[in-house]
Design an enzyme around this catalytic site. Structure first.
Site, short mmCIF file in Angstrom:
data_model
loop_
_atom_site.label_atom_id
_atom_site.label_comp_id
_atom_site.label_asym_id
_atom_site.label_seq_id
_atom_site.Cartn_x
_atom_site.Cartn_y
_atom_site.Cartn_z
N ASP A 1 -12.07 23.11 -0.86
CA ASP A 1 -11.66 22.61 -2.19
C ASP A 1 -12.61 21.49 -2.61
O ASP A 1 -13.40 21.01 -1.82
CB ASP A 1 -10.23 22.06 -2.12
CG ASP A 1 -10.10 21.03 -0.99
OD1 ASP A 1 -9.69 21.44 0.10
OD2 ASP A 1 -10.44 19.85 -1.20
N ASP B 1 -11.45 18.56 -3.55
CA ASP B 1 -10.55 17.40 -3.55
C ASP B 1 -10.00 17.21 -4.97
O ASP B 1 -9.54 18.18 -5.56
CB ASP B 1 -11.27 16.17 -2.98
CG ASP B 1 -10.28 15.11 -2.51
OD1 ASP B 1 -9.24 15.50 -1.96
OD2 ASP B 1 -10.53 13.92 -2.70
N1 ADE Z 1 -8.76 19.14 4.22
C1 ADE Z 1 -9.07 20.13 3.37
N2 ADE Z 1 -9.24 19.65 2.11
C2 ADE Z 1 -9.03 18.32 2.18
C3 ADE Z 1 -9.05 17.27 1.23
N3 ADE Z 1 -9.34 17.49 -0.04
N4 ADE Z 1 -8.78 16.00 1.67
C4 ADE Z 1 -8.49 15.77 2.97
N5 ADE Z 1 -8.45 16.72 3.90
C5 ADE Z 1 -8.72 17.99 3.52
#
Ligand code: ADE
Length: 290
Positions: free
Chosen positions: A225, A227
């Site tokens: 992703d 975030d």
């Molecule tokens: N693991 C997978 N995506 C994450 C994110 N955006 N923030 C923290 N840990 C993660």
């Protein structure tokens, strides 16, 4: 129990993260229920049999599921000291650790892989983070939190799979946050301004404890992703993380297979045995030794 032909031969471990609770396609030869002075590890340690597709050599591999067999252990609850101590107790010297990560950079797209070479600690000190306390003081070097020898092998393997859809970034700064909640947008942008490449909740204290135990440790990150900083994509959700992990499982499996093949080569024996790390702790202990 560990079959006698495997005793003292298990040198390599894989720690599976979110989405990698097991390693299908490998023959299981034992499941070890280990107790350590720091309690029980996240899961039984399974000993898998891997036949190197290059040399034909048989190599045992230890596998541990960081979040438990059923993904029941939150990042801040992972018994990291027990995990590292249990792996070390079966003879492990090299750890390949997988982790799902959020991307903090446009160029690192969801489903890309990153071999990080730096960490920024944003955990909150609530996780037990050292083997040395209660009268034994030690300070191990951690300027390079990952093992560059293992990283070289991992990078070469990742690039060898480029034709099969694996996209690999050779380096990166991994921000390890406490969680379990994801970051705020202000934090996410701050981590970008720090120079962070990717973010997870699992690299620490796992990598610090591996260093204290003189294990060669390298994390392989799988981006799932952007975030919450990215303006034109939706904020991270668990569904997004799981969906991209699942979609990438075939590539992750190919990647592990290639890394295990490479680590099984005689030419990499010295790297795997982590001879270069031996004695690191002995010289890091500052308590007077009698
Ligand atoms: N693991 C997978 N995506 C994450 C994110 N955006 N923030 C923290 N840990 C993660």
């Amino acid at each position: 129990a560990l079959p006698s032909e495997y005793k003292d031969h298990v040198r390599i471990a894989v720690i599976g993260g979110t989405g990698i609770q097991d390693l299908p396609g490998f023959t299981k030869v034992a499941s070890l229920d280990i107790d350590t002075p720091w309690g029980k590890p996240s899961s039984p340690i399974t000993i898998l049999h891997h036949q190197c597709s290059v040399s034909g050599k048989d190599v045992p591999v230890a596998f541990l599921s960081r979040h438990g067999t059923h993904h029941q252990i939150a990042p801040h609850e992972v018994p990291n000291r027990a995990n590292i101590a249990a792996l070390r107790s079966v003879g492990v010297r090299t750890v390949i650790a997988f982790s799902a990560v959020g991307s903090l950079q446009e160029a690192i797209k969801p489903r890309d892989f990153v071999v990080p070479d730096q960490i920024i600690d944003r955990t909150k000190g609530v996780r037990p983070f050292t083997f040395f306390e209660g009268g034994v003081v030690a300070h191990v070097p951690f300027g390079d939190p990952f093992d560059e020898n293992v990283a070289k092998v991992v990078r070469a393997c990742g690039h060898s799979l480029e034709g099969e859809g694996v996209v690999l970034h050779d380096r990166g700064t991994l921000v390890c946050m406490e969680g379990p909640q994801f970051s705020t947008r202000a934090e996410s942008n701050m981590y970008r301004s720090f120079g962070g490449s990717v973010i997870n909740m699992s690299a620490l204290p796992e990598s610090k404890l591996a260093r204290e135990a003189e294990l060669a440790y390298q994390m392989i990150c799988m981006s799932t992703d952007y975030d919450c900083w990215h303006e034109s994509t939706a904020d991270v959700t668990v569904e997004m993380v799981m969906g991209n992990m699942k979609a990438n499982a075939v590539n992750a499996r190919r990647f592990v297979g290639a890394v295990l093949d490479a680590l099984a080569l005689d030419s990499n024996a010295e790297t795997v045995n982590a001879k270069h790390l031996e004695g690191g702790v002995k010289f890091g202990i500052s308590t007077p030794q009698t």
